[in-house]
Write an enzyme that holds these catalytic residues in place. Structure first.
Site, PDB file in Angstrom:
ATOM      1  CG  ASP A 126      -1.684   0.921   1.763  1.00 49.98           C
ATOM      2  OD1 ASP A 126      -1.403   2.047   0.086  1.00 49.98           O
ATOM      3  OD2 ASP A 126      -3.083   1.004   2.223  1.00 49.98           O
ATOM      4  NE  ARG A 128      -4.426   3.451  -0.184  1.00 55.61           N
ATOM      5  CZ  ARG A 128      -5.361   2.685   0.369  1.00 55.61           C
ATOM      6  NH1 ARG A 128      -6.783   2.780  -0.069  1.00 55.61           N
ATOM      7  NH2 ARG A 128      -5.556   1.525   1.520  1.00 55.61           N
TER       8      ARG A 128
END
Length: 208
Positions: A126, A128
């Site tokens: 991930d 983000r």
């Protein structure tokens, strides 16, 4: 901070008329959107969601993930609540971009799970970031949140910026035979907080 407010317009939807606030990241060129419904109040907890862009789920009705289901349910919940917000962040594929997401899907078609696919492409599971949230929240006038999410990273991101998350509201929708393994991986490897009993029978049968 490189986040610049641009403009606000009305956004009629099946659930009611939202206000759409446009923001530009002047460093990256990324464009983000905040949707608000009803009156925002900085001194009251507002129902809201941080939603990362998912073209396949949000716009193309993909059953490989739960993103589109979550976005629609969040908008419906906000409208029924009478007020709330959604921060729509342009972070396709957990931050790896659309074409790399398609490459990851190709690896998943061959047996990899969503985390393994990202890692085989040389990315973290991930990627983000949420640093754009604070100026967006300041602009729409929200400081306290009832956050619709299953992802503890989003709760921590808001808290780290001084925003008060008074409640985490589970958002478990859209489970079907195409995304069962995906949802299991999000729970076991990405730490998403999900319980089997929170999914309705309609979700389980939505793609049969």
């Amino acid at each position: 901070m490189s986040i610049k407010y641009v403009a606000t317009s009305k956004l009629p939807t099946p659930w009611g008329v939202f206000a759409m606030h446009g923001f530009e990241d002047t460093e990256t060129g990324k464009e983000h959107v905040a949707l608000t419904f009803g009156e925002m109040a900085p001194d009251k907890p507002m129902l809201g969601r941080i939603h990362s862009e998912c073209l396949t789920g949000d716009a193309l009705f993909s059953l490989r993930c739960d993103c589109g289901f979550q976005l629609q349910t969040a908008m419906q919940n906000i409208a029924e609540n009478g007020s709330g917000f959604i921060l729509y962040l342009r972070q396709e594929g957990r931050g790896i971009g659309l074409l790399n997401k398609i490459r990851a899907y190709e690896l998943q078609d061959c047996g990899a799970n969503t985390v393994e696919a990202n890692e085989k492409l040389g990315f973290a599971a991930d990627m983000r970031k949420y640093d754009m949230i604070l100026p967006m929240m300041e602009k729409i006038g929200v400081a306290q949140v009832k956050l619709m999410t299953n992802n503890p990273r989003k709760v921590k991101a808001m808290q780290s910026m001084g925003l008060q998350v008074v409640e985490r509201v589970p958002l478990q929708v859209g489970k079907n035979r195409y995304n069962e393994d995906y949802l299991k991986t999000k729970s076991t490897q990405l730490g998403h907080m999900m319980s089997e009993h929170h999914f309705s029978e309609d979700d389980a049968n939505s793609a049969t």
